[in-house]
Design a protein around this motif. Structure first.
Motif, short mmCIF file in Angstrom:
data_model
loop_
_atom_site.label_atom_id
_atom_site.label_comp_id
_atom_site.label_asym_id
_atom_site.label_seq_id
_atom_site.Cartn_x
_atom_site.Cartn_y
_atom_site.Cartn_z
N UNK A 120 0.83 -1.21 0.00
CA UNK A 120 0.00 0.00 0.00
C UNK A 120 0.86 1.25 0.00
N UNK A 121 1.95 1.24 0.76
CA UNK A 121 2.84 2.41 0.78
C UNK A 121 3.42 2.68 -0.60
N UNK A 122 3.91 1.61 -1.27
CA UNK A 122 4.48 1.78 -2.61
C UNK A 122 3.41 2.28 -3.58
N UNK A 123 2.23 1.66 -3.49
CA UNK A 123 1.16 2.04 -4.40
C UNK A 123 0.70 3.47 -4.13
N UNK A 124 0.66 3.86 -2.88
CA UNK A 124 0.22 5.22 -2.56
C UNK A 124 1.19 6.24 -3.14
N UNK A 127 0.73 6.35 -6.89
CA UNK A 127 -0.51 7.01 -7.27
C UNK A 127 -0.44 8.51 -7.03
N UNK A 128 0.19 8.91 -5.95
CA UNK A 128 0.33 10.34 -5.69
C UNK A 128 1.16 11.01 -6.77
N UNK A 129 2.25 10.33 -7.17
CA UNK A 129 3.09 10.90 -8.24
C UNK A 129 2.33 10.93 -9.57
N UNK A 130 1.60 9.82 -9.88
CA UNK A 130 0.84 9.78 -11.13
C UNK A 130 -0.27 10.81 -11.15
N UNK A 131 -0.94 11.00 -10.01
CA UNK A 131 -2.01 11.99 -9.95
C UNK A 131 -1.43 13.40 -10.16
N UNK A 132 -0.27 13.66 -9.54
CA UNK A 132 0.35 14.98 -9.70
C UNK A 132 0.76 15.21 -11.16
N UNK A 133 1.28 14.18 -11.79
CA UNK A 133 1.69 14.31 -13.20
C UNK A 133 0.47 14.52 -14.09
N UNK A 134 -0.62 13.74 -13.77
CA UNK A 134 -1.83 13.90 -14.59
C UNK A 134 -2.41 15.29 -14.43
N UNK A 135 -2.38 15.83 -13.23
CA UNK A 135 -2.90 17.18 -13.00
C UNK A 135 -2.03 18.21 -13.72
N UNK A 248 -7.80 5.00 -9.52
CA UNK A 248 -6.81 4.14 -8.87
C UNK A 248 -6.68 4.47 -7.38
N UNK A 249 -6.90 5.74 -7.01
CA UNK A 249 -6.91 6.09 -5.59
C UNK A 249 -8.09 5.44 -4.86
N UNK A 250 -9.23 5.31 -5.55
CA UNK A 250 -10.36 4.60 -4.94
C UNK A 250 -10.00 3.15 -4.67
N UNK A 251 -9.27 2.56 -5.62
CA UNK A 251 -8.81 1.18 -5.40
C UNK A 251 -7.88 1.08 -4.20
#
Length: 523
Positions: A120-124, A127-135, A248-251
């Motif tokens: 979960x830590x790795x995935x979080x 996901x945080x990095x991917x969300x920031x890049x997508x934004x 993916x954050x919901x997952x």
């Protein structure tokens, strides 16, 4: 008479018989002969007389708390055991296996929690990095679309030109660095990794320069319709990428709930392990009583299977015994916790001194069957000569009075009441008295007599008031007497067989055994 006759015969034989005138006449005392007693103030002690049955200070029944097979029994009936003393043991192996299984379950859940937490830590982070890049990508695409649709302002043109120049300078520096590293590599002074790194940096600088140059060209020449459509498509693509990152954050939240469920499972597994350890500890049966106890009952043998709750041992704490008395309500007020009372038990040698009983409890509610109150006495049994069920008799001192004492048969019942005959200057006088108590041949006088009065104790029923008497003897005064409390009709013997000694008692004014004043009873 025989000696007198012999004397007369001798006188006749000798001719020396005196005449009637010569014989002296003997005086005759016709007063009634009596014996008296100079009465004195003595001590009248009122005592209780109660029977009771001995009980142990504590009685504890020990049962198994887990089912199992008895492997050993450490005591027999009559054995003496101390606190935590071993009584018996059950087969421990099934409980050891259960504890081991529970421990493995706990360890397995702990491993799953650790693995899932790391995932979960790795995935979080990803996901945080991917969300920031997508934004960031969406913001850039929207800015690009605005730029191609509305055109750039003068300040934006200057920024675009500065950006292109900076990208050109960065590209030139990257080219120089790449060429330098390649030269060093050819000379053996650089590694292939350094060559690859400088090449990758050059290619990234080249891509940024091309993007900056394209943006500058659009600003200078204006955007074509196909450029605008491309910008719109880029915005739609960036929005889709952002939505995907949020999904993916919901997952991730689902995974976190899974982790929470594992933590709850770990808690449950830990409780199961604690229970397994507790049950394993209960395979050893020990005495729970503080101090030494005697095994009064043993209800198991090695090899038997026992079930929880079945009485296996009865332990009696008998270093101190409890004597349970039933005391009439009239007497219970004289007793208080801490009072010392002499006690004799069946089987005690006649010459042995009474035992010392200490009041440890005085009941606050009477027994509905006999209206008597329970009173508990503690008896030391260090010598272990007392046994449960043994009958004992307690004689507490209830009251102590200072009264005139005299033999009870001296008191005469008359129509006017009770009276005694006293002697004053050789004359008998009837003296009315108030009798407080009669016990053991002694009467206690609360009114009518004072110390030093001469009371007729022999011949008192043969004289009349005012008659002269002849005092021929004197008896010593009565110094003390003891009376025993008697239950009334409603306060009879209790279940333990309490019965007080016989003889009615009218309590005179006096003091309790503890020193409190006692009001006189109605006569």
């Amino acid at each position: 008479m025989r000696s007198l006759g012999i004397t007369l015969l001798l006188l006749l034989a000798s001719g020396c018989v005196p005449s009637r005138a010569e014989i002296p006449r003997q005086e005759v005392d016709d007063r009634t002969p009596v014996e008296v007693m100079n009465v004195a103030v003595g001590t009248l002690v009122e005592k209780g007389n109660y029977y009771g049955v001995l009980e142990p200070a504590a009685s504890v029944v020990v049962s198994a708390q887990v089912a199992g097979t008895v492997t050993a029994v450490g005591v027999e009936e009559g054995s003496v055991v101390g606190q935590d003393g071993l009584l018996a043991t059950l087969d421990e192996e099934p409980f050891r296996l259960a504890e081991e299984q529970a421990a493995q379950a706990v360890a397995g859940v702990e491993v799953r929690i650790e693995q899932l937490s790391k995932a979960i830590d790795v995935e979080r982070r990803a996901l945080e990095a991917g969300h920031a890049q997508a934004r960031a990508a969406l913001d850039m695409a929207q800015a690009r679309l605005m730029l191609v649709e509305k055109g750039a302002r003068s300040d934006e043109k200057k920024q675009m030109a500065a950006g292109k120049d900076a990208a050109r300078a960065a590209l030139d520096n990257a080219r120089i660095e790449r060429d330098r590293v390649q030269s060093l590599f050819r000379d053996g002074a650089a590694t292939s990794q350094q060559v690859d790194g400088s090449q990758a940096a050059y290619e990234a600088s080249l891509a940024r320069f091309e993007q900056a140059e394209a943006a500058w060209r659009v600003v200078v020449t204006g955007a074509r319709e196909e450029d605008k459509e491309t910008a719109r498509a880029a915005v739609r693509q960036a929005e889709a990428a952002l939505r995907n990152a949020e999904a993916q954050q919901d997952n991730l939240e689902v995974r976190e709930k899974e982790l929470e469920a594992l933590r709850i499972q770990l808690k449950s597994a830990g409780l199961s392990l604690d229970l397994a350890r507790y049950n394993r500890g209960k395979t050893t049966l020990r005495s729970p009583v503080k101090g030494q106890t005697v095994v009064a009952m043993k209800n198991l043998d090695a090899g038997e299977t026992v079930a929880p709750g079945v009485p296996l041992f009865e332990l009696l704490e008998m270093q101190t015994m409890k004597l349970v008395l039933q005391v009439p309500g009239r007497d219970v007020g004289y007793l208080a916790e801490g009072l010392r009372i002499p006690v004799r038990c069946i089987g005690d040698p006649d010459a042995a001194p009474p035992r010392d009983g200490k009041v440890v409890y005085v009941g606050v509610k009477a027994d509905s069957r006999n209206t008597a109150f329970p009173v508990h006495l503690a008896l030391d049994n260090a010598g272990r000569d007392l046994r449960a069920g043994q009958i004992c008799e307690a004689h507490p001192e209830l009251t102590r009075h200072s009264l005139v004492l005299l033999p009870s048969d001296v008191v005469i019942d008359s129509e006017e009441g009770k009276l005694v005959v006293v002697v004053a200057e050789g004359t008998a006088r009837e003296q009315p008295v108030t009798v407080a108590a009669v016990r053991g041949g002694v009467a206690a006088i609360s009114k009518g007599l004072s110390a030093g009065t001469r009371v007729v104790v022999v011949g008192h029923r043969l004289v009349r008031d005012g008659e002269d008497v002849n005092v021929v003897g004197e008896k010593p005064p009565v110094a003390s007497a003891a009376i025993e409390s008697v239950p009334s009709a409603q306060e009879g013997a209790g279940p333990a067989g309490n019965e007080a000694g016989g003889g009615a008692v009218v309590s005179p004014a006096g003091t309790r055994a503890g020193g409190d004043p006692v009001a006189p009873a109605a006569e």
